[in-house]
Design an enzyme around this catalytic site. Structure first.
Site, PDB file in Angstrom:
ATOM      1  N   ARG A 179       0.823  -1.201   0.000  1.00 15.36           N
ATOM      2  CA  ARG A 179       0.000   0.000   0.000  1.00 15.36           C
ATOM      3  C   ARG A 179       0.874   1.277   0.000  1.00 15.36           C
ATOM      4  NH1 ARG A 179      -5.334   1.531   2.226  1.00 15.36           N
ATOM      5  NH2 ARG A 179      -5.891  -0.599   2.697  1.00 15.36           N
TER       6      ARG A 179
ATOM      7  N   ASP B 220      -3.538  -0.424  -3.549  1.00 20.22           N
ATOM      8  CA  ASP B 220      -4.524  -0.575  -2.486  1.00 20.22           C
ATOM      9  C   ASP B 220      -5.416  -1.733  -2.925  1.00 20.22           C
ATOM     10  OD1 ASP B 220      -6.660  -0.539  -0.834  1.00 20.22           O
ATOM     11  OD2 ASP B 220      -7.084   1.620  -1.023  1.00 20.22           O
TER      12      ASP B 220
ATOM     13  N   LYS C 260       1.360 -17.844   5.658  1.00 26.57           N
ATOM     14  CA  LYS C 260       0.362 -17.907   6.728  1.00 26.57           C
ATOM     15  C   LYS C 260       0.175 -16.526   7.353  1.00 26.57           C
ATOM     16  CE  LYS C 260       2.927 -18.826  10.871  1.00 26.57           C
ATOM     17  NZ  LYS C 260       2.581 -18.822  12.190  1.00 26.57           N
TER      18      LYS C 260
ATOM     19  N   HIS D 248       7.373 -22.294   6.560  1.00 29.54           N
ATOM     20  CA  HIS D 248       8.804 -22.043   6.366  1.00 29.54           C
ATOM     21  C   HIS D 248       9.684 -23.123   7.008  1.00 29.54           C
ATOM     22  CE1 HIS D 248       8.804 -20.161  10.396  1.00 29.54           C
ATOM     23  NE2 HIS D 248      10.117 -20.286  10.373  1.00 29.54           N
TER      24      HIS D 248
ATOM     25  N   LYS E   7      13.677 -25.342   5.885  1.00 35.93           N
ATOM     26  CA  LYS E   7      14.898 -25.451   6.716  1.00 35.93           C
ATOM     27  C   LYS E   7      15.684 -26.688   6.302  1.00 35.93           C
ATOM     28  CE  LYS E   7      12.934 -23.233  10.819  1.00 35.93           C
ATOM     29  NZ  LYS E   7      13.728 -22.116  11.269  1.00 35.93           N
TER      30      LYS E   7
ATOM     31  N   GLU F 142      11.065 -21.355  22.241  1.00 42.24           N
ATOM     32  CA  GLU F 142      11.622 -20.046  21.866  1.00 42.24           C
ATOM     33  C   GLU F 142      11.853 -19.231  23.130  1.00 42.24           C
ATOM     34  OE1 GLU F 142       9.964 -18.414  17.935  1.00 42.24           O
ATOM     35  OE2 GLU F 142       8.210 -19.093  19.026  1.00 42.24           O
TER      36      GLU F 142
ATOM     37  N   ASP G  93      -0.447 -20.874  16.199  1.00 42.33           N
ATOM     38  CA  ASP G  93       0.735 -20.218  15.620  1.00 42.33           C
ATOM     39  C   ASP G  93       1.824 -21.240  15.273  1.00 42.33           C
ATOM     40  OD1 ASP G  93       2.325 -17.967  14.870  1.00 42.33           O
ATOM     41  OD2 ASP G  93       3.378 -18.048  16.781  1.00 42.33           O
TER      42      ASP G  93
ATOM     43  N   HIS H  62       3.923 -25.819  11.843  1.00 42.50           N
ATOM     44  CA  HIS H  62       5.305 -26.317  11.919  1.00 42.50           C
ATOM     45  C   HIS H  62       5.421 -27.655  12.667  1.00 42.50           C
ATOM     46  CE1 HIS H  62       5.790 -22.309  10.591  1.00 42.50           C
ATOM     47  NE2 HIS H  62       5.879 -21.722  11.768  1.00 42.50           N
TER      48      HIS H  62
ATOM     49  N   LYS I 137       6.622 -19.663  23.975  1.00 37.59           N
ATOM     50  CA  LYS I 137       7.429 -18.434  23.973  1.00 37.59           C
ATOM     51  C   LYS I 137       8.029 -18.256  25.363  1.00 37.59           C
ATOM     52  CE  LYS I 137       5.851 -16.639  19.936  1.00 37.59           C
ATOM     53  NZ  LYS I 137       6.736 -16.716  18.771  1.00 37.59           N
TER      54      LYS I 137
HETATM   55  C1  BG6 Z   1       6.363 -18.365  12.965  1.00 35.02           C
HETATM   56  C2  BG6 Z   1       5.547 -17.967  14.157  1.00 35.02           C
HETATM   57  O1  BG6 Z   1       5.577 -19.104  12.067  1.00 35.02           O
HETATM   58  O2  BG6 Z   1       7.470 -19.145  13.375  1.00 35.02           O
HETATM   59  C3  BG6 Z   1       6.400 -17.198  15.162  1.00 35.02           C
HETATM   60  O3  BG6 Z   1       4.456 -17.139  13.740  1.00 35.02           O
HETATM   61  C4  BG6 Z   1       7.633 -18.009  15.514  1.00 35.02           C
HETATM   62  O4  BG6 Z   1       5.657 -16.905  16.334  1.00 35.02           O
HETATM   63  C5  BG6 Z   1       8.359 -18.466  14.257  1.00 35.02           C
HETATM   64  O5  BG6 Z   1       8.486 -17.186  16.300  1.00 35.02           O
HETATM   65  C6  BG6 Z   1       9.478 -19.427  14.600  1.00 35.02           C
HETATM   66  O6  BG6 Z   1      10.262 -19.656  13.471  1.00 35.02           O
HETATM   67  P1  BG6 Z   1      11.810 -20.028  13.588  1.00 35.02           P
HETATM   68  O7  BG6 Z   1      12.228 -20.239  12.175  1.00 35.02           O
HETATM   69  O8  BG6 Z   1      12.471 -18.857  14.260  1.00 35.02           O
HETATM   70  O9  BG6 Z   1      11.885 -21.263  14.434  1.00 35.02           O
END
Ligand code: BG6
Length: 481
Positions: free
Chosen positions: A46, A89, A144, A174, A178, A212, A231, A236, A330
């Site tokens: 935007r 937009d 996502k 993602h 890895k 994390e 999340d 993952h 977290k």
């Molecule tokens: C994301 C989450 O998909 O993955 C985040 O939304 C998280 O909350 C992240 O921190 C972790 O990814 P990585 O690659 O740092 O393990």
């Protein structure tokens, strides 16, 4: 469709993901000569930018987030020449015409990377179609969140698939980009050693931890609506579980791999109320520095979980009776992603009467921050054993970092962007997988809603609420820490 695209269109091109990951990844691919010299990259968002000011933005992103040893000026300059920018937009259908004009002819192939707010999804897809940016030669990568339950994910996928059929839709998780996650397949299916043991006859349980130390990282609004289950577990962790538990695919192609993963995801047993623990971090310390509670980080009292531990089961022949313990959160004690496969004890112990104590083998697959595969095996301590036999568990270590020391470590998005540009879907999530994931997750959330579950407090910097320890201890199992 397997031809590489000639143009890459990045939505959200001025956002955080673009700055931290996408632009540095594209630059690394460029610097290594992995993308065709003619590939153009068009950014859109935007915000108002000219081509020049977007290039300045990209240059700063590379400086801040690119690898420090890859900043050769000639490479940076030639990379920036690929970039163009078109403000958009997405809520204004007529705005897509200007975008189409900037992109020009798409017959040579267009790859779109869409990371956008959920409410902009459908207008964006409609706009792309109306502007002629959705034809046979166009594939779309989707970041996502793609919905927050099965129903919303279905409606997004319906809207997407109406315009981009499944073979042209690339859903990103993602974690699949890895290196060590892909290595899981090399380990399982490239070695004769493990697969014969990889089942309920020989494996006692599996643990998957993605912990994390970070908190909300400026994403309080999104996170508070989402929570750890949606999340991290929905995507993952379930992908890690599927790769660990799946049958050997017949080949390395996208269909074969995804067929096997989806069978696992569909075989997940609905979780019983006593088999899941949730937590929310309170004040504590990370790396010796005090940190605030979740409540203070998000600015109000909340019942969102920042930690979840689950005892899961895959109901099929291979995994009958083998618990898969999952935990993520977290503000935990350490940043660590790992899979631990705990084998069963040997059937008959010949050492006990001489005082030797056996421990069952385990295989530790550390995905990050270190990358290694470690098999814990029993060995005899050196000596004449006059006072009894001493056995000790010792690691048989494969450090991937050391074994491949001279090889550049690529971040997940380098791999995923390249596969999107080239049209290889093996590391992208298919619709049926996502739906199986949501089905399992929605049932857990329904359980929470029905039984009024609220997260248990845990101190930041700990390994989560004590109930998560009890979750495994009642089976005689300890979390690997
Ligand atoms: C994301 C989450 O998909 O993955 C985040 O939304 C998280 O909350 C992240 O921190 C972790 O990814 P990585 O690659 O740092 O393990």
């Amino acid at each position: 469709m397997s031809l590489p695209s000639q143009t890459l269109l990045l939505f959200g091109a001025t956002g955080d993901l673009a700055r931290r990951m996408l632009l540095p990844s594209l630059y690394a691919l460029h610097a290594d000569g992995l993308i065709a010299p003619g590939l153009r990259i068009v950014g859109t968002a935007r915000s108002e930018h000219s081509d020049e000011s977007f290039r300045t933005f990209a240059r700063e992103s590379l400086r801040e987030f690119g690898a420090a040893d890859r900043q050769e000026e000639a490479n940076v300059t030639s990379f920036l020449k690929r970039l163009r920018y078109q403000p958009l937009d997405a809520t204004r259908p007529e705005a897509f015409a200007a975008l189409a004009e900037t992109i020009g002819d798409v017959s040579g192939g267009l790859a779109i990377f869409l990371s956008t707010a959920p409410q902009l999804f459908e207008p964006t897809i409609a706009g792309l179609r109306a502007a002629g940016l959705a034809g046979e030669q166009v594939r779309i990568g989707l970041e996502k969140p793609l919905g927050n339950d099965l129903a919303s994910s279905r409606s997004i996928n319906d809207a997407v698939n109406a315009v981009f059929p499944e073979p042209r839709t690339f859903r990103i998780d993602h974690y699949l980009g890895k290196e060590t996650v892909q290595n899981l397949m090399a380990l399982r299916f490239g070695n004769a050693l493990f697969e014969p043991l990889w089942n309920a006859n020989n494996i006692a349980h599996v643990q998957i931890t993605v912990s994390e130390t970070v908190g909300l990282e400026g994403r309080a609004g999104f996170y508070d609506e989402t929570g750890a289950l949606r999340d991290m577990v929905q995507n993952h962790m379930l992908q890690l579980l599927a790769l660990t538990a799946m049958e050997p695919p017949a080949n390395r192609g996208a269909t074969a791999i995804r067929d096997e993963k989806v069978k696992v995801l569909r075989a997940l047993r609905p979780v019983a109320a006593g088999d899941v623990v949730t937590g929310q971090y309170g004040v504590g310390a990370i790396a010796g520095a005090p940190v605030a509670s979740y409540r203070d980080d998000c600015g109000h009292a909340s019942s969102t979980e920042t930690f979840v531990a689950i005892k899961a089961h895959v109901d099929n022949w291979r995994w009958k009776g083998v618990p898969f313990y999952l935990r993520t959160g977290k503000r935990l004690a350490e940043r660590r992603s790992e899979i631990v496969v705990q084998f069963k004890p040997v059937p008959h112990d010949i050492f006990r009467e001489r005082g030797g104590q056996l421990q069952a083998n385990s295989l530790i697959i550390r995905l990050q921050p270190e990358e290694y595969v470690r098999l814990m095996v029993m060995a005899k301590e050196p000596g004449l054993d006059r006072g009894g036999l001493r056995l000790r568990q010792v690691p048989l270590d494969l450090s991937l970092t050391a074994a491949f020391a001279g090889t550049r470590r690529r971040i997940a998005y380098e791999r995923l962007l390249l596969d999107l540009i080239e049209g290889d879907q093996a590391l992208f999530v298919r619709r049926d997988e996502v739906e199986a994931q949501w089905t399992w997750i929605d049932a857990i959330r329904k359980l929470w809603a029905e039984s009024g579950v609220t997260p248990k407090p845990y101190g930041a910097g700990s390994w989560g609420p004590s109930a998560s320890i009890a979750l495994t201890e009642r089976d005689g199992v300890s979390w690997h820490e």
